[in-house]
Design a protein around this motif. Structure first.
Motif, short mmCIF file in Angstrom:
data_model
loop_
_atom_site.label_atom_id
_atom_site.label_comp_id
_atom_site.label_asym_id
_atom_site.label_seq_id
_atom_site.Cartn_x
_atom_site.Cartn_y
_atom_site.Cartn_z
N PHE A 1 0.83 -1.20 0.00
CA PHE A 1 0.00 0.00 0.00
C PHE A 1 0.87 1.26 0.00
N ILE A 2 1.91 1.23 0.81
CA ILE A 2 2.82 2.38 0.90
C ILE A 2 3.56 2.58 -0.42
N ASP A 3 4.05 1.50 -1.00
CA ASP A 3 4.73 1.59 -2.29
C ASP A 3 3.80 2.12 -3.37
N ASP A 4 2.53 1.75 -3.28
CA ASP A 4 1.54 2.20 -4.26
C ASP A 4 1.00 3.58 -3.96
N GLN A 5 1.50 4.20 -2.88
CA GLN A 5 1.18 5.58 -2.54
C GLN A 5 -0.31 5.79 -2.24
N VAL A 6 -0.90 4.86 -1.48
CA VAL A 6 -2.28 5.07 -1.08
C VAL A 6 -2.35 6.29 -0.17
N ASP A 7 -3.51 6.93 -0.13
CA ASP A 7 -3.71 8.08 0.76
C ASP A 7 -3.97 7.64 2.18
N ILE A 8 -4.57 6.45 2.33
CA ILE A 8 -4.93 5.96 3.65
C ILE A 8 -5.12 4.45 3.56
N ALA A 9 -4.85 3.76 4.67
CA ALA A 9 -5.02 2.30 4.72
C ALA A 9 -6.11 1.95 5.73
N CYS A 10 -6.93 0.96 5.40
CA CYS A 10 -7.96 0.44 6.30
C CYS A 10 -7.60 -1.01 6.62
N ILE A 11 -7.34 -1.29 7.88
CA ILE A 11 -6.77 -2.58 8.26
C ILE A 11 -7.67 -3.32 9.25
N ASN A 12 -8.07 -4.52 8.87
CA ASN A 12 -8.80 -5.45 9.73
C ASN A 12 -7.75 -6.43 10.26
N LEU A 13 -7.20 -6.14 11.42
CA LEU A 13 -6.01 -6.82 11.92
C LEU A 13 -6.16 -8.34 12.02
N VAL A 14 -5.11 -9.03 11.65
CA VAL A 14 -5.05 -10.47 11.90
C VAL A 14 -4.87 -10.71 13.39
N ASP A 15 -3.90 -10.06 13.98
CA ASP A 15 -3.58 -10.23 15.40
C ASP A 15 -3.67 -8.87 16.09
N ARG A 16 -4.72 -8.68 16.87
CA ARG A 16 -4.95 -7.39 17.51
C ARG A 16 -3.85 -7.01 18.49
N THR A 17 -3.08 -7.99 18.96
CA THR A 17 -2.01 -7.72 19.91
C THR A 17 -0.67 -7.47 19.21
N ASP A 18 -0.66 -7.53 17.88
CA ASP A 18 0.59 -7.39 17.13
C ASP A 18 0.42 -6.37 16.01
N ALA A 19 0.03 -5.16 16.39
CA ALA A 19 -0.17 -4.09 15.41
C ALA A 19 1.09 -3.26 15.17
N SER A 20 2.18 -3.57 15.87
CA SER A 20 3.38 -2.73 15.83
C SER A 20 3.94 -2.59 14.42
N GLY A 21 3.97 -3.69 13.67
CA GLY A 21 4.53 -3.62 12.32
C GLY A 21 3.76 -2.67 11.43
N ILE A 22 2.44 -2.76 11.45
CA ILE A 22 1.60 -1.87 10.66
C ILE A 22 1.80 -0.43 11.11
N ILE A 23 1.81 -0.20 12.42
CA ILE A 23 1.90 1.16 12.95
C ILE A 23 3.23 1.81 12.58
N GLU A 24 4.32 1.08 12.72
CA GLU A 24 5.63 1.66 12.41
C GLU A 24 5.75 1.99 10.92
N LYS A 25 5.24 1.11 10.08
CA LYS A 25 5.26 1.38 8.64
C LYS A 25 4.42 2.61 8.32
N ALA A 26 3.27 2.70 8.96
CA ALA A 26 2.38 3.83 8.71
C ALA A 26 3.01 5.14 9.16
N ARG A 27 3.59 5.14 10.34
CA ARG A 27 4.17 6.37 10.87
C ARG A 27 5.38 6.80 10.03
N LYS A 28 6.20 5.86 9.66
CA LYS A 28 7.39 6.19 8.88
C LYS A 28 7.03 6.77 7.52
N SER A 29 5.96 6.25 6.91
CA SER A 29 5.55 6.73 5.59
C SER A 29 4.52 7.84 5.65
#
Length: 345
Positions: free
Chosen positions: A93-121
């Motif tokens: 999504f980040i590579d494709d330059q989306v304006d926003i991402a909507c995420i239905n988490l697989v693991d609600r206790t493991d959102a760190s990867g998504i969050i760090e990618k989102a914040r960095k980009s």
């Protein structure tokens, strides 16, 4: 503005003019949006409720393109119950330059990867339906949640049973011991909705003055087939002792119906237990109508889809949210549940 080209305003505008890579331009602090690019990732394509929600999201996007006079581009993906796959989808999504991402988490206790990618980009994220840990949602200003209060759904599920007990307790209490013998089909181990629904439904029943006895409970991962396997074991072990079947969602309750039907039982038979689901999916409502479920609790997937798209548009274009979708604590949009029985239908 394209969130990956923030090296400088002049460079950004230059690239946009030459390549047409930007989906919007800012004028006086507002966004003149021409294309709204949204990446959507769901934990699993076989979850009936989430599939219906995403279908509503797609339909609503088509309607809003005309009203908002923009193009809405949706990239919808399924993570196959793998958080690693979903993290990789966020990279795409980040590579494709989306304006926003909507995420239905697989693991609600493991959102760190998504969050760090989102914040960095600098890509805002709306999490939906599967609520992440509150502390994770506070890790960055542009993280949001659209869903409902799972505890409320459990209370309403219990309320449906309580109301039926007040009218027909002697019929439900087949062994006449004054106690409701039940089995429970739960969603996922450690999942917020599973824990909240399982606890709340029993609280509602017992606080209303009825005694219960748990015969068995099993994890069935929101899945109809898995629930059928668990229900077969329940039936083999306890048979006619089962008076009530409580399921954390409609799909699992339908798995129980499959097994009972295969065993030759029919709604209305003295051996047919009370069955309750949650979500109010289209197929769940059909079995309520047929009398196979006593009831279900409507989880407003359509409303969540609307709220999610309205929030995405408001965040990207810096417009105001409609009043009925105002953010609570600047982070949450929660829609209410509703009891559904045959009378409501």
């Amino acid at each position: 503005m394209n969130r990956k080209m923030l090296g400088g305003l002049a460079l950004t505008l230059g690239v946009a003019m030459v390549l047409g890579g930007c989906s919007s331009q800012r004028k006086n602090g507002k966004t003149n949006q021409k294309v709204l690019r949204i990446g959507v990732s769901s934990y699993d394509q076989y979850d009936t409720f989430v599939s219906e929600l995403i279908s509503c999201f797609q339909n609503y996007a088509k309607e809003k393109e005309k009203e908002w006079e923009i193009t809405i581009s949706l990239d919808i993906r399924y993570a196959q119950r793998s958080q690693m796959v979903q993290n990789s989808q966020m990279d795409d999504f980040i590579d494709d330059q989306v304006d926003i991402a909507c995420i239905n988490l697989v693991d609600r206790t493991d959102a760190s990867g998504i969050i760090e990618k989102a914040r960095k980009s600098q890509t805002p994220v709306i999490f939906f339906n599967r609520e992440l840990v509150e502390e994770d949602l506070d890790r960055w200003d542009e993280l949001y949640y659209v869903g409902a209060d799972a505890y409320e759904s459990g209370r309403l599920q219990g309320k449906i049973l309580v109301e039926e007990c007040r009218k027909n307790f002697n019929k439900i209490d087949k062994n006449k011991d004054g106690v409701l013998q039940y089995v429970m089909l739960e969603g996922e181990a450690g999942h917020n909705d599973s824990l909240a629904r399982s606890m709340a439904v029993i609280e509602e029943i017992t606080e209303s003055g009825y005694m219960v006895e748990k015969l068995a409970d099993e994890i069935a991962n929101w899945n109809r087939d898995q629930a059928a396997t668990k229900m077969q074991t329940f039936l083999d072990t306890y048979g006619e002792e089962i008076e009530v079947i409580l399921a954390n969602n409609d799909d699992m309750a339908l798995g129980a119906v499959d097994v009972l039907t295969e065993a030759g039982l029919k709604p209305g038979d003295t051996d047919w237990p009370v069955i309750l689901g949650i979500d109010g999916t289209s197929v769940g409502l059909e079995v309520v109508k047929k009398g196979e479920f006593l009831g279900t609790v409507l989880n407003d997937g359509e409303g969540q889809a609307y709220a999610m798209l309205e929030l995405a548009y408001a965040l990207v274009t810096e417009n105001e949210l409609p009043e009925k979708y105002q953010l609570k604590d600047g982070k949450y949009i929660r829609l209410p549940y509703r009891e559904i029985t045959a009378e409501d239908l």
